[in-house]
Design a protein around this motif. Structure first.
Motif, mmCIF file in Angstrom:
data_model
loop_
_atom_site.group_PDB
_atom_site.id
_atom_site.type_symbol
_atom_site.label_atom_id
_atom_site.label_comp_id
_atom_site.label_asym_id
_atom_site.label_seq_id
_atom_site.Cartn_x
_atom_site.Cartn_y
_atom_site.Cartn_z
ATOM 1 N N UNK A 274 34.702 9.201 -28.264
ATOM 2 C CA UNK A 274 33.562 10.092 -28.077
ATOM 3 C C UNK A 274 33.645 10.722 -26.687
ATOM 4 N N UNK A 275 33.594 12.033 -26.655
ATOM 5 C CA UNK A 275 33.606 12.742 -25.374
ATOM 6 C C UNK A 275 32.283 12.551 -24.650
ATOM 7 N N UNK A 276 32.322 12.628 -23.337
ATOM 8 C CA UNK A 276 31.099 12.495 -22.553
ATOM 9 C C UNK A 276 30.424 13.856 -22.390
ATOM 10 N N UNK A 277 29.118 13.827 -22.401
ATOM 11 C CA UNK A 277 28.357 15.050 -22.163
ATOM 12 C C UNK A 277 28.571 16.124 -23.220
ATOM 13 N N UNK A 278 28.479 15.744 -24.490
ATOM 14 C CA UNK A 278 28.655 16.725 -25.569
ATOM 15 C C UNK A 278 27.514 17.754 -25.510
ATOM 16 N N UNK A 279 27.874 19.011 -25.606
ATOM 17 C CA UNK A 279 26.880 20.096 -25.566
ATOM 18 C C UNK A 279 26.417 20.406 -27.002
ATOM 19 N N UNK A 280 25.394 19.714 -27.410
ATOM 20 C CA UNK A 280 24.887 19.899 -28.767
ATOM 21 C C UNK A 280 24.004 21.143 -28.842
ATOM 22 N N UNK A 281 24.263 22.039 -29.773
ATOM 23 C CA UNK A 281 23.399 23.223 -29.900
ATOM 24 C C UNK A 281 22.068 22.851 -30.533
ATOM 25 N N UNK A 282 21.061 23.599 -30.199
ATOM 26 C CA UNK A 282 19.748 23.382 -30.799
ATOM 27 C C UNK A 282 19.696 24.081 -32.153
ATOM 28 N N UNK A 283 19.420 23.327 -33.199
ATOM 29 C CA UNK A 283 19.329 23.902 -34.536
ATOM 30 C C UNK A 283 17.946 24.505 -34.750
ATOM 31 N N UNK A 284 17.921 25.694 -35.269
ATOM 32 C CA UNK A 284 16.658 26.391 -35.506
ATOM 33 C C UNK A 284 15.840 25.676 -36.579
ATOM 34 N N UNK A 285 14.558 25.391 -36.309
ATOM 35 C CA UNK A 285 13.720 24.780 -37.349
ATOM 36 C C UNK A 285 13.617 25.699 -38.563
ATOM 37 N N UNK A 286 13.672 25.117 -39.731
ATOM 38 C CA UNK A 286 13.560 25.890 -40.975
ATOM 39 C C UNK A 286 12.099 25.840 -41.420
ATOM 40 N N UNK A 287 11.313 26.805 -40.942
ATOM 41 C CA UNK A 287 9.880 26.823 -41.217
ATOM 42 C C UNK A 287 9.563 27.891 -42.242
ATOM 43 N N UNK A 288 8.604 27.576 -43.116
ATOM 44 C CA UNK A 288 8.223 28.508 -44.178
ATOM 45 C C UNK A 288 7.011 29.313 -43.755
ATOM 46 N N UNK A 289 7.022 30.608 -44.065
ATOM 47 C CA UNK A 289 5.899 31.484 -43.722
ATOM 48 C C UNK A 289 4.728 31.256 -44.670
#
Length: 291
Positions: A274-289
């Motif tokens: 496992x690499x140190x300091x993985x830059x995880x992207x923020x996943x957009x919430x899937x919200x319903x209108x």
């Protein structure tokens, strides 16, 4: 003096008038009963009666219409409740979600009823794609289904499946926070996340999958396309894949042909680090209108 005598023509004229009047009178009396019935009140015109009846019928609620209206109201209330719970799951941690549904497990049933309603509009179900993928591989593999829902995977494959979710009303489902499962390290051949990377701490779910997977084990992820669309505020799918690769996996395939979701297949490296300091992207919430 004698009265003046009428002319013959005047007499004939008067007799003709009298004859006509007598014939009309006899004709109108023909067919009447001996004693004439008292006159009845005049009825309203037919057109007016029909109009009144139609207006009264329109004012009265029909049973079918009332039932349909109640069904629509219930569906709207249920849909609103589902949207609230869906937003909760996307905007809190897995630990908070576990505690939330643990206090009121019935809310989880409400959520999954709404979830199934939403999924019924999708042209293809990602869980069915994953089931077919498993069926085309080794039936002896042990599977962990993270966020299993109604445990469709376990019900449709011959593999041994550990079904994991926040709430369990089925003895075969393990209720827990997906970041902390009771599974043994390096005990699983396939880890599945089918639209279940919902918490704000989703990287911890993938770290848990890495912990329980055997070397060369499979990580299968189906995710809503909009969450991985940088043109729509979502994460960059390349950056998402890169973060998982840094966790100790290699990308085997990425299926983008479905318009609703993307399917990733990763494989754990034999000697993963496992690499140190993985830059995880923020996943957009899937919200319903709101509708």
């Amino acid at each position: 003096m004698d009265p003046p005598q009428e002319s013959a023509a005047a007499g004939r004229k008067r007799r003709r008038r009298g004859g006509v009047r007598n014939r009309k009178k006899l004709s109108s009396q023909k067919g009447l009963p001996p004693a004439a019935a008292p006159p009845t009140p005049a009825s309203p015109p037919v057109k007016r009666r029909r109009k009144d009846i139609a207006s009264q019928a329109a004012a009265m609620p029909k049973r079918g219409n009332t039932s349909s209206l109640l069904d629509k109201m219930r569906a709207r209330l249920s849909g609103g409740h589902f949207r609230m719970l869906n937003e909760k799951l996307y905007t809190c941690s897995g630990e908070d979600a576990f505690d939330y549904f643990k206090n009121d497990p019935n809310l989880f049933d409400v959520y999954h009823t709404g979830y199934q309603e939403q999924m019924s509009h999708w042209p293809e179900q990602p869980v069915n794609v994953i089931i077919n993928w498993l069926k085309s591989h080794n039936a002896s593999w042990t599977v962990a289904d993270f966020g299993c829902g109604n445990a469709a995977v376990a019900k449709n494959v011959k593999n041994k499946v550990f079904s994991i979710d926040l709430v369990s009303d089925d003895p075969s489902v393990i209720a827990c926070d997906m970041a902390h499962t009771p599974l043994e390290p390096s005990s699983i051949d396939v880890a599945i996340f089918c639209l279940s990377l919902m918490g704000i701490n989703y990287p911890s779910y993938l770290e848990e999958a890495n912990r329980v997977l055997k070397p060369s084990g499979w990580l299968v992820i189906a995710e809503v396309r909009s969450r991985l669309d940088p043109n729509n505020g979502g994460a960059d799918p390349e950056k998402f894949s890169k973060a998982i690769i840094q966790l100790g996996f290699s990308l085997v395939s990425k299926d983008v042909k479905n318009k609703m979701f993307i399917l990733f297949c990763f494989r754990k490296k034999e000697k993963s680090k496992v690499a140190k300091g993985i830059d995880w992207p923020q996943l957009k919430p899937c919200l319903y209108k709101r509708r």
